[in-house]
Write an enzyme that holds these catalytic residues in place. Sequence first.
Site, PDB file in Angstrom:
ATOM      1  CD  GLU A  58      -3.485   0.390   1.398  1.00  0.00           C
ATOM      2  OE1 GLU A  58      -3.621  -0.775   1.764  1.00  0.00           O
ATOM      3  OE2 GLU A  58      -4.431   1.184   1.350  1.00  0.00           O
ATOM      4  CD  GLU A  60      -4.916  -0.435   8.645  1.00  0.00           C
ATOM      5  OE1 GLU A  60      -4.243  -1.472   8.648  1.00  0.00           O
ATOM      6  OE2 GLU A  60      -5.434   0.041   7.617  1.00  0.00           O
TER       7      GLU A  60
HETATM    8  C1  BGC Z   1      -5.450   2.688   4.174  1.00  0.00           C
HETATM    9  C2  BGC Z   1      -5.985   3.801   5.006  1.00  0.00           C
HETATM   10  C3  BGC Z   1      -6.863   4.611   4.132  1.00  0.00           C
HETATM   11  C4  BGC Z   1      -8.002   3.704   3.786  1.00  0.00           C
HETATM   12  C5  BGC Z   1      -9.133   4.309   3.084  1.00  0.00           C
HETATM   13  C6  BGC Z   1      -6.593   1.835   3.787  1.00  0.00           C
HETATM   14  O1  BGC Z   1      -6.256   0.716   3.087  1.00  0.00           O
HETATM   15  O2  BGC Z   1      -4.432   2.013   4.795  1.00  0.00           O
HETATM   16  O3  BGC Z   1      -5.246   4.298   5.975  1.00  0.00           O
HETATM   17  O4  BGC Z   1      -7.209   5.840   4.589  1.00  0.00           O
HETATM   18  O5  BGC Z   1      -7.562   2.559   3.122  1.00  0.00           O
HETATM   19  O6  BGC Z   1     -10.192   3.976   3.787  1.00  0.00           O
END
Ligand code: BGC
Length: 925
Positions: free
Chosen positions: A520, A786
């Site tokens: 990501e 997270e």
């Molecule tokens: C990310 C987030 C991001 C989100 C959107 C995720 O996969 O890691 O931090 O804001 O997607 O909802």
Amino acid sequence: MRTTLAIPLVPLAATLLQAAALSPHELRCEYHENPVAIGTAVPRFSWKLKPADPAARGLAQTAYQIQVARDGGGFDDKPVWNSGKVASAATAQIEYAGEPLVSRDRLQWRVRVWSDGDNASDWSAPGFFGVGLLDANDWTALWISAPEDHAFTTRENVQNMADDPVRGKLVLTPAKYFRKEFTTPKVTRATLHSTALGVYTIELNGKRVSDERLAPGWSAYQRRVHARTYDVTALINDGANAIGATLADGWYSGYVAYGLLTGQEGLAPGISGRYFYGVTPAIRAQLELELDDGTRRTIVTDTTWKTSLGPITESDILMGESYDARRELTGWSATGFADASWPHAVCKTGTDSRVEPHPGMPVRPIEEIKPVSVREIAPGAHVFDLGQNISGVVRLKVKGKAGDKVRIRHAEVLHGDGRLSTENLRCARATDTYILKGDPAGETWTPEFTYHGFQYIELTGFPGTPDRDAVTGIVIHSDTPRHGRFECSDPMLNRLYQNILWTQRANFFEMPTDCPQRDERMGWTGDAQIYVRAATYNADIAAFYTKWLRDLNDDQWDYGAYPAYAPRPLARPGEHHAAAWMDAGVICPWTIWQVYGDTRVIREHWRNMNDFMEWRGIRDPELKGGTDDCNFGDWLSLADVKTPIPFIDLAYHAYDARLMAEMAQAIGRTAEAAKYRERAAKVTAAFRSAYLQPDGKLSVHNQSAYAIALFFELIPQERRAACAGHLAKLIRDNGNRMTTGFLGTRPLLPVLTATGHHDIAGALMQQKEYPSWGYEVENGATTIWERWNSYIKGKGVHEPSMNSFSHYSFGAVCEWMMGDLAGIDSAAPGFDRIRIAPKPTGTITHASAGMETRHGPLSCAWKIDNGAFIANIVIPPNTTADITLPGRGEITEGGQPAKDRPGIREATGRKITAGSGSYRFLTTL
Ligand code: BGC
């Protein structure tokens, strides 16, 4: 008026006149210390003020004078700019207004200031800056690539990876090496301008020109590519020289984000997930030599350069790097290397992106960490623990025979049996491989064109038994100057603060990323806007954000919305904007202005922000709140009642309009300011009529809804207390625990404190039950997770399909720790006015925080001692602080009532207005 000759006269003047109270230091140009290549012909200058007497108070600059001269020339003969004496307290954001500057200009500058009456300081030590290549025509170098048969991949690699159980087929390409020899008479100066579609390093005569990593970084390559400039004079020989470049895919043509998971239509397996910007990386380098006789020679990348593959057999940011030391090209970047068999580089055509100097801080190795333990978890598999989750790579030290192959895997957490838990990395292979050449003296290797997010390292294939010295964690990230500190009597909070810092460091990596480990690592805009203010407490992020705000605006959708992440290689228009994510386009520039007093960032992006707001208006003419986008909502919230997207959208719309009005005012667009004020009022009214009930209750009855509405000032004054009461009750009824996601958590504690519920904010802060920050710390976190329950001791990783252990959004609570608990905050753009309001709570008996403002250090350290409240406060020069102290007793300083003390401008009740200086206030609680 001719200025005084500085050198001989100043010491004399200083003895005759009263010494100046303030002198300028820490000179910066475009936020950088002595930058080699800025990207503008109108640079901005700044400095800080140092008091001659550390005990002095109430100091302020009354005037300044800046002189700019050609490098090597005198300031007094022919300055290219002499501002003259300017009556002003400004110490930052001062724009150059001298003779026009052009590419390659090299200048020096100095400043002196006047304070307390008419005492001038000495001139500062000079600062330097160079102007980078500003014009497309300045570049004569060609973009070059390896010829096609070298450029793609090796068959071996594809086959090797065909069985990868997680990722299926991967295509991993080797790095390309380029070289050229040249001769030159003695140079007086050599400057290297270089860039790549891909990532590169350059060596001159066998030596790296810089320790930077992954240069020139990531940008919206289709529009803009950044260049780096180095002064390489010391690396050039009189006579024969060689220059060599190594080039890898990086973000340009390597695997990026979650592309492999989602796939790209019509692409073969393995190819999907990469090549978002192009297939073949290219490099462009221009070495400009200034000769003794005043002439100039330029060595440029062109098809006379030779190219080859070499020891880096696979190189990818997400997947990792493989290095076969048996294929080393010894001496390839020095003279005399036999390159007859190397083919010529080819010219890459069709590249018309603008190239300009990188405005941000480089990514580089910052720190090294030794493992705290090593364990053999299975025969031949050793797991090392760094004791800290980081972003970076591992340096390997190994001795063995040629062909021995050591595999290095990375993970943030372990399974219960000690194995690496890599499930949360998803498609990021995060594996580096080293094949030994068999050097009897031992071998050391550090991967170059990759990085990982990890705390644990697994070595397999290591010849013999590795000791702890076999690996070193190399911490790598953007080199944003760090300055924040926080400490208090609760060890959990102290660990939490360290976790916040580490998470910020791991994710301020060329752009503000969501995470450093899985597939990501994107500039998610929601995360960025949530955390940007917290980040400013910990580091100087002005240059870093200047760069990323360009990425964000370059990748604004042409219909007006800002994307959900920037750069945005994967996203498709129409499906990739989201309430609270897209609003980063307004909130982030506003924050940079608030903290650094930077109005240029507003001007630069004004049109784009305005387009965004127009689109926001057209999309929702009846002000019901939009839903026609990708709806993340209060991401990862635990509430039973979800916060509807239209609620979030309308709230952010109103907030944006208010910030737009403030920004318009700040850049003198008063008519637009009025227009946006009106818009803010209209949207706020629509929000109230949709959601606010007469008793202050919101029809969306959850913690985040209240926190957002109160924080954005959408609740009228007369119903604020009642509204906050509902929030407080929700939290109390939930056992002093949160249910908030990304959006609700950031404002939660600040609004509780602002509305008279500081005790509840404190209880949330010190909470150790799930969900809370304390719960993370209790479960061994060394970075911010997270999810509130990313990992549970004894149970392991929760939801590995989307779980990062280094995600800064919930770390936004740093704002409250610094701004409310310790009590330091700005009260006007650029910290020109400061708010100091320490607020004890819970079992905390002391707290201390400090940071650098653009005026200098600001700090507050308080403690409770036997019913007494003592606050040590440092206020930087040139500012006024509004101080509010808790307690009931009289406030004294040095045994006298505060109002009678030097530096104090006013003191009534709990409030004190003070000028700069160090104070020690005493009162009783
Ligand atoms: C990310 C987030 C991001 C989100 C959107 C995720 O996969 O890691 O931090 O804001 O997607 O909802």
